[in-house]
Motif scaffolding. Sequence first.
Motif, PDB file in Angstrom:
ATOM      1  N   GLN A 265       0.817  -1.213   0.000  1.00 15.38           N
ATOM      2  CA  GLN A 265       0.000   0.000   0.000  1.00 15.38           C
ATOM      3  C   GLN A 265       0.854   1.267   0.000  1.00 15.38           C
ATOM      4  O   GLN A 265       0.518   2.251  -0.677  1.00 15.38           O
ATOM      5  N   ASP A 266       1.940   1.258   0.720  1.00 10.18           N
ATOM      6  CA  ASP A 266       2.801   2.448   0.779  1.00 10.18           C
ATOM      7  C   ASP A 266       3.426   2.741  -0.582  1.00 10.18           C
ATOM      8  O   ASP A 266       3.502   3.899  -1.007  1.00 10.18           O
ATOM      9  N   GLU A 267       3.881   1.674  -1.262  1.00 12.33           N
ATOM     10  CA  GLU A 267       4.481   1.866  -2.591  1.00 12.33           C
ATOM     11  C   GLU A 267       3.445   2.404  -3.578  1.00 12.33           C
ATOM     12  O   GLU A 267       3.741   3.272  -4.395  1.00 12.33           O
ATOM     13  N   LEU A 268       2.221   1.878  -3.485  1.00 15.70           N
ATOM     14  CA  LEU A 268       1.153   2.343  -4.370  1.00 15.70           C
ATOM     15  C   LEU A 268       0.852   3.815  -4.118  1.00 15.70           C
ATOM     16  O   LEU A 268       0.794   4.624  -5.054  1.00 15.70           O
ATOM     17  N   SER A 269       0.671   4.176  -2.858  1.00 20.83           N
ATOM     18  CA  SER A 269       0.359   5.569  -2.516  1.00 20.83           C
ATOM     19  C   SER A 269       1.471   6.507  -2.956  1.00 20.83           C
ATOM     20  O   SER A 269       1.198   7.590  -3.495  1.00 20.83           O
ATOM     21  N   SER A 270       2.712   6.106  -2.759  1.00 21.82           N
ATOM     22  CA  SER A 270       3.849   6.948  -3.144  1.00 21.82           C
ATOM     23  C   SER A 270       3.870   7.186  -4.651  1.00 21.82           C
ATOM     24  O   SER A 270       4.106   8.308  -5.110  1.00 21.82           O
ATOM     25  N   ALA A 271       3.601   6.132  -5.430  1.00 18.14           N
ATOM     26  CA  ALA A 271       3.610   6.258  -6.890  1.00 18.14           C
ATOM     27  C   ALA A 271       2.508   7.184  -7.368  1.00 18.14           C
ATOM     28  O   ALA A 271       2.723   8.054  -8.229  1.00 18.14           O
ATOM     29  N   VAL A 272       1.323   7.030  -6.805  1.00 17.29           N
ATOM     30  CA  VAL A 272       0.183   7.846  -7.225  1.00 17.29           C
ATOM     31  C   VAL A 272       0.370   9.299  -6.804  1.00 17.29           C
ATOM     32  O   VAL A 272       0.133  10.226  -7.587  1.00 17.29           O
ATOM     33  N   LEU A 273       0.813   9.523  -5.568  1.00 18.90           N
ATOM     34  CA  LEU A 273       1.031  10.889  -5.076  1.00 18.90           C
ATOM     35  C   LEU A 273       2.082  11.616  -5.907  1.00 18.90           C
ATOM     36  O   LEU A 273       1.902  12.791  -6.254  1.00 18.90           O
ATOM     37  N   ALA A 274       3.170  10.937  -6.227  1.00 22.10           N
ATOM     38  CA  ALA A 274       4.239  11.574  -7.013  1.00 22.10           C
ATOM     39  C   ALA A 274       3.712  12.010  -8.371  1.00 22.10           C
ATOM     40  O   ALA A 274       4.046  13.093  -8.869  1.00 22.10           O
ATOM     41  N   PHE A 275       2.877  11.190  -8.978  1.00 21.57           N
ATOM     42  CA  PHE A 275       2.311  11.506 -10.291  1.00 21.57           C
ATOM     43  C   PHE A 275       1.369  12.703 -10.204  1.00 21.57           C
ATOM     44  O   PHE A 275       1.424  13.619 -11.025  1.00 21.57           O
ATOM     45  N   VAL A 276       0.511  12.712  -9.212  1.00 21.97           N
ATOM     46  CA  VAL A 276      -0.481  13.788  -9.066  1.00 21.97           C
ATOM     47  C   VAL A 276       0.189  15.117  -8.759  1.00 21.97           C
ATOM     48  O   VAL A 276      -0.211  16.169  -9.271  1.00 21.97           O
TER      49      VAL A 276
END
Length: 287
Positions: free
Chosen positions: A250-261
């Motif tokens: 979950q942390d890796e997913l959130s980090s990837a999405v946040l960085a993109f946004v």
Amino acid sequence: MAPPSPEIPNLQGTQHKRVTVHNSHGEELVGVLHETNSLELVIICHGFKSSKDRIPMVNLADAFEKEGISAFRFDFAGNGESEGSFQYGNYRREADDLRAIVEHFHEEERFIATIVGHSKGGNVVLLYASSYKDVDAVVNISGRFNLERGIEGRLGRDFKEKIKHDGFIDVRNRKGRFEYRVTEKSLMDRLTTDIRGACQNIPNRCRVLTVHGSMDEMVPVEDAMEFAKNVPNHKLQIIEGADHEFTSHQDELSSAVLAFVKVDLRGNYMAMPSQSCKPSGHIHSRL
């Protein structure tokens, strides 16, 4: 077929607000707004037979909230707390549900920074971007590119012959309990949904991120590669070891999405689809 992930209860607090919106069919769509008083808003869409209250929807909304970015997670019609009956297929109708949500928040003078979808929700946000062309960033998490695949796992190998003969297939769980009915019409809705065409029709100015787990047993990682080939402005991120719902990632997913946004939010995010949207009464996120 991967086992379902555990339900996550709604988090209580002054920052979490229950919001209802009516879709074009008069059905009430229910969602939870993670309110940070930011002008920008991220909308999060769940997948097949899922809801706003399951991972990764809740975890993503919480991650945006911690960054000072408001997020809204909601149930499509016939799912979770929303009105309506569940229908197999329904990709384009769910894109219309998303349209009702977007228009609601435009009326509230919010800037839709990104639409995020998990699994089937990933297909829905891509269809939305292709049809309405009023969003500048889309996140597709574990979406299925080839909608002809994955049907046998739920309906059986002879599903085409059976549905031709009986007109429907009743899907039951492992205990034999009825879950939902698939009609020939709803099956054809899925089979005639043109994901490739939709991807190719997304405007180049719209940035698209596909995130997929390398160990996804429900939707093969090869589907993510197909999105990369067919979306004009696309970024692909594979998370090693992650399953379909990123249960242990979950942390890796959130980090990837946040960085993109955040890339868009650092720029001129005031260029809204609705000219009536103004920053009055809101503060900006902590970026």
